[in-house]
Enzyme design. Structure first.
Site, PDB file in Angstrom:
ATOM      1  N   THR A 158       0.837  -1.207   0.000  1.00 13.25           N
ATOM      2  CA  THR A 158       0.000   0.000   0.000  1.00 13.25           C
ATOM      3  C   THR A 158       0.870   1.255   0.000  1.00 13.25           C
ATOM      4  OG1 THR A 158      -0.173   0.158   2.423  1.00 13.25           O
ATOM      5  CG2 THR A 158      -1.780  -1.253   1.273  1.00 13.25           C
ATOM      6  N   GLY A 159       0.308   2.337  -0.518  1.00 11.78           N
ATOM      7  CA  GLY A 159       1.050   3.585  -0.590  1.00 11.78           C
ATOM      8  C   GLY A 159       2.340   3.422  -1.371  1.00 11.78           C
ATOM      9  N   SER A 160       2.252   2.779  -2.547  1.00  9.18           N
ATOM     10  CA  SER A 160       3.468   2.331  -3.233  1.00  9.18           C
ATOM     11  C   SER A 160       3.714   3.001  -4.577  1.00  9.18           C
ATOM     12  CB  SER A 160       3.418   0.811  -3.418  1.00  9.18           C
ATOM     13  OG  SER A 160       2.187   0.400  -3.977  1.00  9.18           O
ATOM     14  N   THR A 161       3.155   4.178  -4.795  1.00  8.58           N
ATOM     15  CA  THR A 161       3.403   4.849  -6.069  1.00  8.58           C
ATOM     16  C   THR A 161       4.710   5.637  -6.055  1.00  8.58           C
ATOM     17  OG1 THR A 161       2.085   6.780  -5.386  1.00  8.58           O
ATOM     18  CG2 THR A 161       0.952   5.032  -6.624  1.00  8.58           C
ATOM     19  N   GLY A 175       8.403   6.745  -3.206  1.00 10.81           N
ATOM     20  CA  GLY A 175       9.049   6.638  -1.910  1.00 10.81           C
ATOM     21  C   GLY A 175       9.376   5.220  -1.484  1.00 10.81           C
ATOM     22  N   GLY A 207       7.484   2.907  -0.303  1.00  7.88           N
ATOM     23  CA  GLY A 207       6.529   1.921  -0.801  1.00  7.88           C
ATOM     24  C   GLY A 207       6.874   1.452  -2.203  1.00  7.88           C
ATOM     25  N   TYR A 257       2.085  11.931  15.152  1.00 12.87           N
ATOM     26  CA  TYR A 257       2.692  10.953  14.245  1.00 12.87           C
ATOM     27  C   TYR A 257       3.384   9.857  15.051  1.00 12.87           C
ATOM     28  CZ  TYR A 257       6.056   8.970  10.931  1.00 12.87           C
ATOM     29  OH  TYR A 257       6.814   8.120  10.170  1.00 12.87           O
TER      30      TYR A 257
END
Length: 259
Positions: free
Chosen positions: A13-16, A18, A20, A149
Site C-alpha cells: 500500500t502507498g506504493s506509487t 518513496g 513503498g 505521528y
C-alpha cells in the site's frame, strides 16, 4: 543469500513513490507478482509502468472504509501484505486539532488494522503468509514536533506484536519495520527549501538534517529507500520464517537502546 518469491502475490500500500515504491520494486525483482496501491489512477498507472512485468495496480484511498473495501474486492488474497501507507505533518501539540489526530490514526493505524482483518485469515488458511507494517523510529523516539505521528507509529508496533501472537503456530509471520530518516520523495520535498538555499546536493542536506535533528544516528546520514526495502524483502521471504512479532530497525542507529 537467494530470495525467491516466485508464485507469491505481494500487495504494497502507498506504493506509487518513496519507500513503498522501492519495496514493490524489490519484491518484483525477487519474483513476486506485485500489486501497487495509491489514491489516483494516474499515479498508480505510472508506478506500474515503471515496474513492468506482472505488476498491476489498484487506485483506492485506504484512509476510508470504502477505499479499503474497493481494494479488497480487487485483490481478495495476497501471500505478502506490506502496510506501508502513512502520512506525517509537523505541528506543535497545542496546535494539533482532533481532525489531524484522526487523519493520522485512520491512515497510519486503521488502514493496517483493516488490511490485517481482510488478509490474515486467507494466509492462515494457506498455512503461509507475511504481514508487515511500516512503523518508524519515531515509534520509540516520539518527535516533539509531531507527537501525533509518533503515537500512531507506536500503535503500529503494538499492532504487529499483537497480531503475531494472534497468528501463533499458523505459518504466518507479522512484523513491523522501523525506518529512520530516509531520503524518499517526501523527505526531499521537506528539505527542498534548504537545498535551494544552500545549493548543496540533497544527500548532503539530508545528512545535515539527520546530524542536527537525529543526533543519535550512528550512520550520520539518511538511509536510502533501497536500504529500507532490502529489510522488507528479507522479512517477506521464506528465509525469515523464525522472525515474527519483532520490530526490525533500519534507523541507522538513531534509537539509542539495546532492545
Amino acid at each position: 543469500m537467494n530470495i525467491d518469491l516466485q508464485g507469491k502475490t505481494a500487495l504494497v500500500t502507498g506504493s506509487t513513490e518513496g519507500i513503498g515504491f522501492g519495496i514493490a520494486q524489490r519484491l518484483a525483482k525477487a519474483g513476486a507478482a506485485v500489486v501497487l496501491n495509491g489514491r489516483t489512477p494516474e499515479k498508480v498507472d505510472a508506478a506500474v509502468a515503471r515496474i513492468g512485468g506482472s505488476a498491476r495496480g489498484v487506485a483506492a484511498d485506504l484512509g476510508s472504509v470504502e477505499g479499503h473495501d474497493l481494494l479488497f474486492a480487487a485483490v481478495p488474497q495476497a501471500d505478502i501484505v506490506v502496510s506501508n501507507l502513512g502520512i506525517f505533518q509537523p505541528a506543535d501539540f497545542f496546535e494539533t486539532d482532533d481532525a489531524t489526530w484522526d487523519r493520522h490514526w485512520q491512515i497510519n493505524v486503521m488502514a493496517g488494522v483493516r488490511l490485517a482483518r481482510a488478509y490474515l485469515p486467507g494466509m492462515e488458511e494457506k498455512g503461509w503468509g507475511r504481514f508487515l507494517l511500516l512503523a518508524s523510529e519515531s515509534a520509540f523516539n516520539i518527535p516533539v514536533e509531531m507527537i501525533h505521528y509518533g503515537v500512531s507509529k507506536t500503535a503500529d508496533v503494538a499492532l504487529a506484536r499483537g497480531l503475531a501472537k494472534r497468528m501463533a503456530g499458523t505459518g504466518v509471520t507479522v512484523n513491523s519495520v522501523l525506518p529512520g530518516p530516509t531520503l524518499s520523495e517526501g523527505v526531499e520535498a521537506m528539505l527542498e527549501t534548504e537545498r535551494a538555499r544552500s545549493g548543496k546536493p540533497i544527500a548532503d542536506v539530508a545528512a545535515a538534517f539527520v546530524q542536527k535533528h537525529r543526533s543519535s544516528s550512528i550512520i550520520q546520514r539518511a538511509a536510502t529507500v533501497e536500504e529500507v526495502a532490502n529489510m522488507v524483502v528479507y522479512l517477506a521471504s521464506p528465509l525469515a520464517s523464525a522472525t515474527t512479532g519483532a520490530a526490525l530497525r533500519v534507523d541507522g542507529g538513531v534509537i539509542d537502546t539495546l532492545m
